[in-house]
Design a protein around this motif. Structure first.
Motif, PDB file in Angstrom:
ATOM      1  N   ILE A  80       0.872  -1.190   0.000  1.00  0.00           N
ATOM      2  CA  ILE A  80       0.000   0.000   0.000  1.00  0.00           C
ATOM      3  C   ILE A  80       0.900   1.228   0.000  1.00  0.00           C
ATOM      4  N   VAL A  81       0.686   2.133  -0.946  1.00  0.00           N
ATOM      5  CA  VAL A  81       1.440   3.389  -0.951  1.00  0.00           C
ATOM      6  C   VAL A  81       0.473   4.557  -0.720  1.00  0.00           C
ATOM      7  N   GLY A  82       0.639   5.244   0.402  1.00  0.00           N
ATOM      8  CA  GLY A  82      -0.103   6.481   0.656  1.00  0.00           C
ATOM      9  C   GLY A  82       0.624   7.593  -0.083  1.00  0.00           C
ATOM     10  N   THR A  83      -0.051   8.192  -1.074  1.00  0.00           N
ATOM     11  CA  THR A  83       0.604   9.261  -1.845  1.00  0.00           C
ATOM     12  C   THR A  83      -0.434  10.129  -2.541  1.00  0.00           C
ATOM     13  N   VAL A  84      -0.080  11.393  -2.753  1.00  0.00           N
ATOM     14  CA  VAL A  84      -0.900  12.261  -3.616  1.00  0.00           C
ATOM     15  C   VAL A  84      -0.053  12.778  -4.775  1.00  0.00           C
ATOM     16  N   THR A  85       1.145  12.208  -4.911  1.00  0.00           N
ATOM     17  CA  THR A  85       2.021  12.631  -6.001  1.00  0.00           C
ATOM     18  C   THR A  85       2.551  11.395  -6.731  1.00  0.00           C
ATOM     19  N   GLY A  86       1.625  10.531  -7.109  1.00  0.00           N
ATOM     20  CA  GLY A  86       2.015   9.312  -7.816  1.00  0.00           C
ATOM     21  C   GLY A  86       2.783   9.632  -9.088  1.00  0.00           C
ATOM     22  N   ASP A  87       3.561   8.659  -9.562  1.00  0.00           N
ATOM     23  CA  ASP A  87       4.355   8.857 -10.785  1.00  0.00           C
ATOM     24  C   ASP A  87       3.452   9.273 -11.949  1.00  0.00           C
ATOM     25  N   MET A  88       2.270   8.622 -12.010  1.00  0.00           N
ATOM     26  CA  MET A  88       1.308   8.852 -13.101  1.00  0.00           C
ATOM     27  C   MET A  88      -0.094   8.747 -12.504  1.00  0.00           C
ATOM     28  N   PHE A  89      -1.120   9.161 -13.259  1.00  0.00           N
ATOM     29  CA  PHE A  89      -2.494   8.930 -12.783  1.00  0.00           C
ATOM     30  C   PHE A  89      -2.687   7.424 -12.587  1.00  0.00           C
ATOM     31  N   ILE A 140       3.747   2.078   2.745  1.00  0.00           N
ATOM     32  CA  ILE A 140       4.690   3.147   2.409  1.00  0.00           C
ATOM     33  C   ILE A 140       3.948   4.491   2.419  1.00  0.00           C
ATOM     34  N   GLY A 141       4.624   5.511   2.918  1.00  0.00           N
ATOM     35  CA  GLY A 141       4.150   6.886   2.726  1.00  0.00           C
ATOM     36  C   GLY A 141       5.189   7.561   1.857  1.00  0.00           C
ATOM     37  N   ALA A 142       4.803   8.084   0.701  1.00  0.00           N
ATOM     38  CA  ALA A 142       5.808   8.635  -0.223  1.00  0.00           C
ATOM     39  C   ALA A 142       5.216   9.811  -0.987  1.00  0.00           C
ATOM     40  N   ASP A 143       5.940  10.900  -1.034  1.00  0.00           N
ATOM     41  CA  ASP A 143       5.452  12.055  -1.794  1.00  0.00           C
ATOM     42  C   ASP A 143       6.597  12.918  -2.294  1.00  0.00           C
ATOM     43  N   CYS A 144       6.364  13.526  -3.446  1.00  0.00           N
ATOM     44  CA  CYS A 144       7.255  14.559  -3.989  1.00  0.00           C
ATOM     45  C   CYS A 144       6.412  15.817  -4.167  1.00  0.00           C
ATOM     46  N   LEU A 145       6.083  16.461  -3.039  1.00  0.00           N
ATOM     47  CA  LEU A 145       5.246  17.662  -3.135  1.00  0.00           C
ATOM     48  C   LEU A 145       5.958  18.785  -3.886  1.00  0.00           C
ATOM     49  N   CYS A 157       5.925  27.437  -0.634  1.00  0.00           N
ATOM     50  CA  CYS A 157       7.158  26.781  -1.124  1.00  0.00           C
ATOM     51  C   CYS A 157       8.213  26.561  -0.050  1.00  0.00           C
ATOM     52  N   VAL A 158       8.095  27.249   1.085  1.00  0.00           N
ATOM     53  CA  VAL A 158       9.101  27.055   2.141  1.00  0.00           C
ATOM     54  C   VAL A 158       8.800  25.820   3.000  1.00  0.00           C
ATOM     55  N   LEU A 159       7.604  25.257   2.833  1.00  0.00           N
ATOM     56  CA  LEU A 159       7.137  24.239   3.788  1.00  0.00           C
ATOM     57  C   LEU A 159       7.477  22.800   3.437  1.00  0.00           C
ATOM     58  N   PHE A 160       7.562  22.502   2.143  1.00  0.00           N
ATOM     59  CA  PHE A 160       7.540  21.090   1.753  1.00  0.00           C
ATOM     60  C   PHE A 160       8.892  20.528   1.321  1.00  0.00           C
ATOM     61  N   GLY A 161       9.053  19.222   1.549  1.00  0.00           N
ATOM     62  CA  GLY A 161      10.222  18.486   1.069  1.00  0.00           C
ATOM     63  C   GLY A 161       9.748  17.157   0.510  1.00  0.00           C
ATOM     64  N   ASP A 162      10.653  16.413  -0.129  1.00  0.00           N
ATOM     65  CA  ASP A 162      10.295  15.133  -0.744  1.00  0.00           C
ATOM     66  C   ASP A 162      10.897  13.968   0.052  1.00  0.00           C
ATOM     67  N   GLY A 163      10.245  12.812  -0.016  1.00  0.00           N
ATOM     68  CA  GLY A 163      10.796  11.641   0.667  1.00  0.00           C
ATOM     69  C   GLY A 163       9.827  10.478   0.682  1.00  0.00           C
ATOM     70  N   ALA A 164      10.307   9.387   1.264  1.00  0.00           N
ATOM     71  CA  ALA A 164       9.472   8.187   1.403  1.00  0.00           C
ATOM     72  C   ALA A 164       9.896   7.435   2.652  1.00  0.00           C
ATOM     73  N   GLY A 165       8.921   6.837   3.317  1.00  0.00           N
ATOM     74  CA  GLY A 165       9.203   5.992   4.472  1.00  0.00           C
ATOM     75  C   GLY A 165       8.335   4.747   4.384  1.00  0.00           C
ATOM     76  N   ALA A 166       8.844   3.641   4.940  1.00  0.00           N
ATOM     77  CA  ALA A 166       8.087   2.383   4.814  1.00  0.00           C
ATOM     78  C   ALA A 166       8.195   1.560   6.083  1.00  0.00           C
ATOM     79  N   VAL A 167       7.129   0.828   6.372  1.00  0.00           N
ATOM     80  CA  VAL A 167       7.202  -0.189   7.432  1.00  0.00           C
ATOM     81  C   VAL A 167       6.645  -1.495   6.883  1.00  0.00           C
ATOM     82  N   ILE A 168       7.043  -2.596   7.509  1.00  0.00           N
ATOM     83  CA  ILE A 168       6.461  -3.893   7.147  1.00  0.00           C
ATOM     84  C   ILE A 168       5.675  -4.409   8.341  1.00  0.00           C
ATOM     85  N   LEU A 169       4.416  -4.731   8.069  1.00  0.00           N
ATOM     86  CA  LEU A 169       3.533  -5.266   9.101  1.00  0.00           C
ATOM     87  C   LEU A 169       3.387  -6.759   8.918  1.00  0.00           C
ATOM     88  N   GLN A 170       3.387  -7.474  10.029  1.00  0.00           N
ATOM     89  CA  GLN A 170       3.196  -8.922   9.926  1.00  0.00           C
ATOM     90  C   GLN A 170       2.197  -9.394  10.979  1.00  0.00           C
TER      91      GLN A 170
END
Ligand code: ACO
Length: 330
Positions: A80-89, A140-145, A157-170
């Motif tokens: 599961i990727v939580g994102t609002v800036t996916g590579d494509m639609f 995963i939470g990932a965004d390139c705002l 424009c001063v507020l945002f940065g890009d990155g990704a973080g992930a965890v694995i649940l079992q």
């Protein structure tokens, strides 16, 4: 109710190499290092280059999470990727990640909840595990705002940065892991934070380019007030669901949007500074990546130890809000 719960067995993150400092921003808009630091707490943020998309950062985070979990990608049932800036639609960013890490068995999908995307993803993953639909899930939470930022608008424009973080649940039968999640939305406030152009409401056109409606529009002050109220409600509800109190909490990781928002939450919970995790000075607001980046850093630096009670909380465009209480188990 099922007695299967979900525990975190690995965490990792990835950010682009390029750093943009407050001093760099002084050259772009009418702002100052002093204003940004005192009003937001931020000093620098990482910005993706023209060739880097959200799935590239998500892939780095995923591989690092798999490494710490000591499992192979083939063991993943769901991504599961939580994102609002996916590579494509479409295809989903999760599908690109699946291919990159060769998680051949997994179902992969994106989840749209702006900055709350990671907590919403965690909530869905926990429910899928409890229902017996999956045993091992990569969230995963990932965004390139930065790609939706108007670099002439000093309000955003001063507020945002890009990155990704992930965890694995079992899946686990121990009383460990995700003790509770609480998510909610207030859709009467969609107008406070949005990207109005470029979607099906106002498809990409000459007009969109001209009015810059493909960029983030935000009413900062109103978002600020709603963020404080929303995260307080989310924390109280998630703790109540877990049967725990403020005193039981070992560490809080709030969405890294503004130091003043975080301080106000910490004050209400009467938490000393060492129980509140802050890294927004280095990364800015990385949207849905903010919490999993912080979780990974807190774990890697020994701020999170086995048995600790971790509270995470976020808010974002929608408005979406949520919190989760986790008994740290690695
Ligand atoms: N540099 C200098 N001055 C600035 C800047 C800047 N970068 N940005 C705004 N200002 C000015 C404003 O124009 C205003 O000037 P004016 O009084 O002449 O009109 C003045 O500073 C004060 O503006 P406020 O909006 O009152 O400033 P505030 O103290 O509220 O801080 C901020 C603004 C930092 C945006 C704050 O409101 C905030 O952090 N809000 C929450 C935003 C947020 O978290 N958004 C992300 C949501 S999550 C997601 O889904 C992406």
């Amino acid at each position: 109710m099922s007695n299967i719960s979900a525990k975190i067995i690995g965490a990792g993150f990835g950010v682009p190499e390029k750093i943009l400092t407050n001093k760099d921003l002084e050259k772009l808009v009418d702002t100052s290092d002093e204003w940004i630091k005192s009003r937001t707490g931020m000093s620098e943020r990482h910005i993706a280059d023209a060739n880097t998309a959200t799935s590239d950062l998500a892939t780095i985070a995923a591989l690092r999470a798999l490494e710490t979990a000591k499992i192979s990608a083939e063991e993943l049932d769901v991504i599961i990727v939580g994102t609002v800036t996916g590579d494509m639609f479409f295809p989903s960013t999760a599908c690109f990640v699946q291919n990159n890490i060769k998680a051949v068995k997994a179902a992969a999908f994106d989840l749209s909840a702006a900055c709350s995307g990671f907590i919403y993803g965690l909530s869905v993953a926990k429910a899928m595990i409890a229902a017996g639909e999956a045993k091992t899930i990569l969230v995963i939470g990932a965004d390139c705002l930065s790609k939706l930022t108007d670099w002439t608008d000093r309000n955003t424009c001063v507020l945002f940065g890009d990155g990704a973080g992930a965890v694995i649940l079992q899946a686990t039968e121990e009383a460990a892991g995700i003790l509770s999640t609480y998510i909610f939305s207030d859709a009467s406030k969609t107008h406070l934070l949005q990207v109005p152009g470029g979607g099906s409401r106002k498809p990409f056109s000459e007009e969109v380019l001209k009015d810059k409606s493909n960029y983030i529009k935000m009413e900062g002050n109103e978002i600020f007030k709603n963020a404080v109220k929303g995260m307080e409600r989310a924390i109280d509800s998630a703790l109540a669901k877990a049967g725990l109190k403020y005193e039981d909490v070992s560490l809080v990781i709030p969405h890294q949007a503004n130091i003043r928002i975080i301080e106000s939450i910490a004050k209400r919970m009467k938490l000393p500074a060492e129980k509140v995790f802050i890294n927004l000075d280095k990364y800015g607001n990385t949207s849905s990546a903010s919490i999993p980046i912080a979780i990974s850093e807190a774990y890697a630096t020994g701020r999170l130890k086995k048995g600790d009670i971790l509270v995470i909380t976020a808010f974002g465009g929608g408005l979406t809000m949520g919190a989760s209480v986790i008994r740290w188990s690695i």
